[in-house]
Design a protein around this motif. Structure first.
Motif, PDB file in Angstrom:
ATOM      1  N   ARG A  69      23.342  34.612  44.750  1.00  0.00           N
ATOM      2  CA  ARG A  69      22.935  36.010  44.645  1.00  0.00           C
ATOM      3  C   ARG A  69      21.547  36.229  45.282  1.00  0.00           C
ATOM      4  NH1 ARG A  69      24.995  39.388  41.268  1.00  0.00           N
ATOM      5  NH2 ARG A  69      24.287  40.703  42.994  1.00  0.00           N
TER       6      ARG A  69
ATOM      7  N   HIS B 116      27.043  25.942  37.587  1.00  0.00           N
ATOM      8  CA  HIS B 116      28.016  26.872  36.982  1.00  0.00           C
ATOM      9  C   HIS B 116      29.195  26.166  36.315  1.00  0.00           C
ATOM     10  CE1 HIS B 116      28.969  26.291  41.198  1.00  0.00           C
ATOM     11  NE2 HIS B 116      30.197  26.699  41.009  1.00  0.00           N
TER      12      HIS B 116
ATOM     13  N   ARG C 275      33.938  39.559  30.973  1.00  0.00           N
ATOM     14  CA  ARG C 275      34.449  38.585  31.930  1.00  0.00           C
ATOM     15  C   ARG C 275      33.796  38.730  33.306  1.00  0.00           C
ATOM     16  NH1 ARG C 275      38.656  38.508  35.404  1.00  0.00           N
ATOM     17  NH2 ARG C 275      39.798  36.569  35.750  1.00  0.00           N
ATOM     18  N   ALA C 276      33.609  39.975  33.732  1.00  0.00           N
ATOM     19  CA  ALA C 276      33.050  40.205  35.061  1.00  0.00           C
ATOM     20  C   ALA C 276      31.666  39.558  35.187  1.00  0.00           C
ATOM     21  CB  ALA C 276      32.970  41.696  35.349  1.00  0.00           C
TER      22      ALA C 276
ATOM     23  N   LEU D 198      31.877  35.385  34.731  1.00  0.00           N
ATOM     24  CA  LEU D 198      32.408  34.620  35.866  1.00  0.00           C
ATOM     25  C   LEU D 198      31.322  34.294  36.868  1.00  0.00           C
ATOM     26  CD1 LEU D 198      35.794  36.260  36.859  1.00  0.00           C
ATOM     27  CD2 LEU D 198      35.384  33.949  36.012  1.00  0.00           C
ATOM     28  N   PRO D 199      31.161  33.038  37.241  1.00  0.00           N
ATOM     29  CA  PRO D 199      30.204  32.729  38.297  1.00  0.00           C
ATOM     30  C   PRO D 199      30.693  33.277  39.638  1.00  0.00           C
ATOM     31  CG  PRO D 199      31.414  30.763  37.644  1.00  0.00           C
ATOM     32  CD  PRO D 199      31.803  31.849  36.696  1.00  0.00           C
ATOM     33  N   PRO D 200      29.768  33.677  40.508  1.00  0.00           N
ATOM     34  CA  PRO D 200      30.171  34.248  41.793  1.00  0.00           C
ATOM     35  C   PRO D 200      30.609  33.186  42.807  1.00  0.00           C
ATOM     36  CG  PRO D 200      27.787  34.315  41.549  1.00  0.00           C
ATOM     37  CD  PRO D 200      28.327  33.780  40.262  1.00  0.00           C
ATOM     38  N   LEU D 201      30.728  31.962  42.367  1.00  0.00           N
ATOM     39  CA  LEU D 201      31.128  30.864  43.260  1.00  0.00           C
ATOM     40  C   LEU D 201      32.307  30.142  42.611  1.00  0.00           C
ATOM     41  CD1 LEU D 201      30.147  29.438  45.854  1.00  0.00           C
ATOM     42  CD2 LEU D 201      28.802  27.922  44.418  1.00  0.00           C
ATOM     43  N   SER D 202      33.421  30.010  43.365  1.00  0.00           N
ATOM     44  CA  SER D 202      34.586  29.246  42.874  1.00  0.00           C
ATOM     45  C   SER D 202      34.989  29.686  41.477  1.00  0.00           C
ATOM     46  CB  SER D 202      34.267  27.745  42.847  1.00  0.00           C
ATOM     47  OG  SER D 202      33.656  27.334  44.035  1.00  0.00           O
ATOM     48  N   SER D 203      35.064  30.981  41.264  1.00  0.00           N
ATOM     49  CA  SER D 203      35.268  31.490  39.908  1.00  0.00           C
ATOM     50  C   SER D 203      36.534  30.957  39.240  1.00  0.00           C
ATOM     51  CB  SER D 203      35.278  33.018  39.922  1.00  0.00           C
ATOM     52  OG  SER D 203      36.217  33.493  40.869  1.00  0.00           O
ATOM     53  N   ALA D 204      37.591  30.799  40.012  1.00  0.00           N
ATOM     54  CA  ALA D 204      38.867  30.408  39.390  1.00  0.00           C
ATOM     55  C   ALA D 204      38.877  28.943  38.945  1.00  0.00           C
ATOM     56  CB  ALA D 204      40.035  30.677  40.325  1.00  0.00           C
TER      57      ALA D 204
ATOM     58  N   TYR E 145      37.941  32.331  34.089  1.00  0.00           N
ATOM     59  CA  TYR E 145      38.820  33.105  34.975  1.00  0.00           C
ATOM     60  C   TYR E 145      40.186  33.329  34.350  1.00  0.00           C
ATOM     61  CZ  TYR E 145      40.790  34.651  39.437  1.00  0.00           C
ATOM     62  OH  TYR E 145      41.373  35.377  40.447  1.00  0.00           O
ATOM     63  N   HIS E 146      40.616  32.379  33.566  1.00  0.00           N
ATOM     64  CA  HIS E 146      42.005  32.357  33.111  1.00  0.00           C
ATOM     65  C   HIS E 146      42.176  32.899  31.687  1.00  0.00           C
ATOM     66  CE1 HIS E 146      42.835  29.973  36.728  1.00  0.00           C
ATOM     67  NE2 HIS E 146      41.644  29.453  36.490  1.00  0.00           N
TER      68      HIS E 146
END
Ligand code: HEM
Ligand code: HEM
Lengths: 366, 366
Positions: free
Chosen positions: A247, A302, A327-328, A331-337, A342-343
């Motif tokens: 960021r 993260h 959740r928004a 969630l980290p802005p990198l490799s969130s899933a 994410y799940h």
């Protein structure tokens, strides 16, 4: 419901929850509540005991839906500054906060709590978004420094401050007592820990002259405990790497480092399909984590933060406290899933005590 | 409001919007609406004209808050299969869909629309989640294939199917006429385009034997146009790379390729702080994009998709159509903050026509 009934109700809820968590018997809870009732009738408000203030600030952290770092809620250090009434004394306390929290890199989660709102008025406010933050200057559409600081930097300049016009000028503290003109205080450079960003493999990262300060100390949120508002209560944890690497230094309208990093890495920036953005982003984040580690400054990656948050969810469940979350924000802005967050769905219900946004302490002149 | 009043109201709204967009004068709109009113009173429902069906399906795409690919909403190809009443004929149509959409890799966005729900009953349903999908087998806690297919694979087996127990067995199509036992049809292997995942630099990627099918054809959603429900209306676009590279092949409980990729890349997987997950993830996504390109199969990267979505927002604004969106779904799971979507709020209001989840066509036996 009138103001004091509302306050008493909030106080009652808070005292019951707080005292029960601390193992204080119901009898004592009821005694305290009836004392508070008297106090509200006499004075229009009530004063938190040291215990209530401490545990309340911790609960507020635990309840903040946007914070991934909540596993450690019980480790918060509280500096009680409710007796402070002048900007000068407040400044001293803030310097104390910076020093105590920084702790030469071994960061301590800390909050300093200044006098509460009374009769709808704030005895003191700090204008800064964070105690430590870089200035931002705009001229002819070009930005030097941190674009998120442009409006506040202008205010500082109106108050007589003038920065060195580098990308990393630490802003002064601006403190305002009720009804007074705001006062401006420089932060001594030597107490501001900063970390130069270097990369474990790419030597040339150094030439980008990227750096960031060690401790994020949010100073513009309102702490609410049992119906009492603390409009000046700066708090800090330590950074999660992506806050800086995905960021602050990466956003196009912040320090926009990715194109330069891609150049160093020799990536093909002509096509989005090469994923040069994603590659540069990962290396920047590796650099941030590596640099903080080298500098001996606490920072969490993260993945670890997400695992700690998972442990937090488990622990809270065990204590029968439902975990709310946004959740928004979690969630980290990198490799969130790749994180469990994410799940999963999270309920974004707002529970108090908590930290809230509040009206800005100043009207930005534009 | 009773059923036919509701239907007429939905139809009226739809006809006005649809016809206005298509430049059909109000007089004709009102004529059509009064015809629909008659038809509803006579038959309990109404039948879309070919024009209404086509534009309605496109509007449904345009209105889907979760889809980042909506810029191209007007390019959808419609196959009208409302006259199909047997599972066998439906199967032929689905094969036609697969062939037409695949188009040897030059993918065409396509929808095939089977008979609508009438009197609360679905004339036909397809059990598959997507027309093309890999089977999933679980035994002793080990999964072969796609874990998201385990329940459906079991149903197929109950219906007499038996897969080859590889990680990439294409499931059969299961089609059920109202009140009949479902019928199972194999998809000829030669019409299923698949892409082997290779990497432009890391030769050894090949040895992981990763692959994915070319065309994602969602078949379990309900299309709703002007109050009419189409419970069987499989549609496809093409893939955005991250769907395969940051979810299907990457998720721990799916194909879980990241640890193996990290090994190939020689990354230190002992510490999360090395960001080996993020590095492996980027390379997997590079590999997916590269492999599809090499194979001549349409696929969009997440940066380009986000830019197209931005163009969509702009275009819609010009047409005075507010863009609704579900930020959580629109955000790519890779480098999310590098897209404009991260930095914007979206209203998640549901507008019709649209695609909706619906009750499963079968009760999974567990
Ligand atoms: C100990 C280490 C901590 C870590 C790693 C951590 C991590 C984070 C992260 C990553 C965010 C999202 C920030 C963003 O996206 O802008 C966040 C938000 C937040 N955290 Fe924490 N945190 C920590 C400590 C604390 C403490 C000590 C408090 C308060 C006592 C706190 C209260 C909050 C609040 C109120 C927010 C929301 C800020 C907003 O709404 O703008 N955190 N935290
Ligand atoms: C042309 C290329 C297209 C691209 C690149 C694209 C991209 C995407 C992506 C990335 C998602 C999120 C999927 C997920 O996270 O599981 C999505 C969802 C969706 N798309 Fe598209 N799409 C395309 C075409 C279409 C078409 C042709 C339709 C319908 C006519 C459509 C309707 C939808 C719907 C209904 C969803 C939500 C699915 C759900 O709720 O599970 N898309 N799209």
């Amino acid at each position: 419901m009138n103001q004091s009934d509302y306050l008493l109700q909030e106080a009652t809820n808070f005292i019951h929850t707080c005292y029960t968590e601390l193992g204080i018997p119901e009898e004592e809870q009821n005694k305290r509540i009836s004392d508070i009732e008297d106090e509200i009738h006499r004075t229009g408000t009530y004063v938190h005991t040291s215990l209530e203030l401490t545990h309340g600030a911790k609960m507020a952290w635990r309840n903040n839906n946007r914070c991934i770092g909540r596993l450690l809620w019980d480790t918060l250090h509280i500096i009680d500054a409710r007796h402070i009434h002048t900007a000068e004394d407040a400044y001293d306390k803030l310097i104390e906060h910076i020093n105590f929290a920084t702790n030469d890199g071994n960061i301590r989660s800390t909050i300093t709590i200044f006098p509460p709102r009374f009769d709808g008025k704030d005895p003191m406010r700090i204008w800064n978004h964070q105690l430590l933050r870089y200035a931002g200057y705009e001229s002819n559409g070009e930005v030097i420094g941190d674009s998120t600081s442009i409006a506040f930097t202008k205010e500082c300049e109106r108050l007589g401050w003038s920065g060195e016009q580098t990308n990393y000028d630490i802003l002064p503290l601006v403190i305002q007592e009720l009804g007074q003109t705001p006062k401006l205080f420089e932060i001594p450079k030597k107490i501001v820990k900063e970390v130069e960003i270097i990369h474990p493999q790419f030597e040339e990262f150094k030439s980008l002259n990227l750096k960031w300060y060690a401790v994020p100390i949010i100073s513009d949120m309102r702490l609410e405990i049992g119906g009492i508002d603390y409009p000046m209560a700066p708090f800090n944890g330590w950074y999660m790497g992506t806050e800086i690497g995905a960021r602050n230094l990466a956003d196009e309208d912040r320090y926009n480092a990715l194109p330069k990093i891609a150049e160093i890495m020799g990536l093909n920036t002509n096509s989005d399909r090469s994923l040069w953005i994603d590659k540069a982003l990962v290396e920047l984040n590796i650099a941030v984590i590596y640099s903080f580690e080298k500098a001996g400054v606490t920072l969490v990656d993260h993945h670890t933060a997400a695992k700690q948050f998972k442990a937090f969810e488990k622990k809270e469940m065990k204590h029968n406290r439902p975990v709310t979350g946004n959740r928004a924000w979690l969630l980290p802005p990198l490799s969130s899933a790749t994180t469990h967050i994410y799940h999963k769905p999270y309920k974004n219900d707002i529970v108090t005590p908590n930290y809230f946004y509040q009206e800005k302490a100043y009207e930005p002149t534009t």
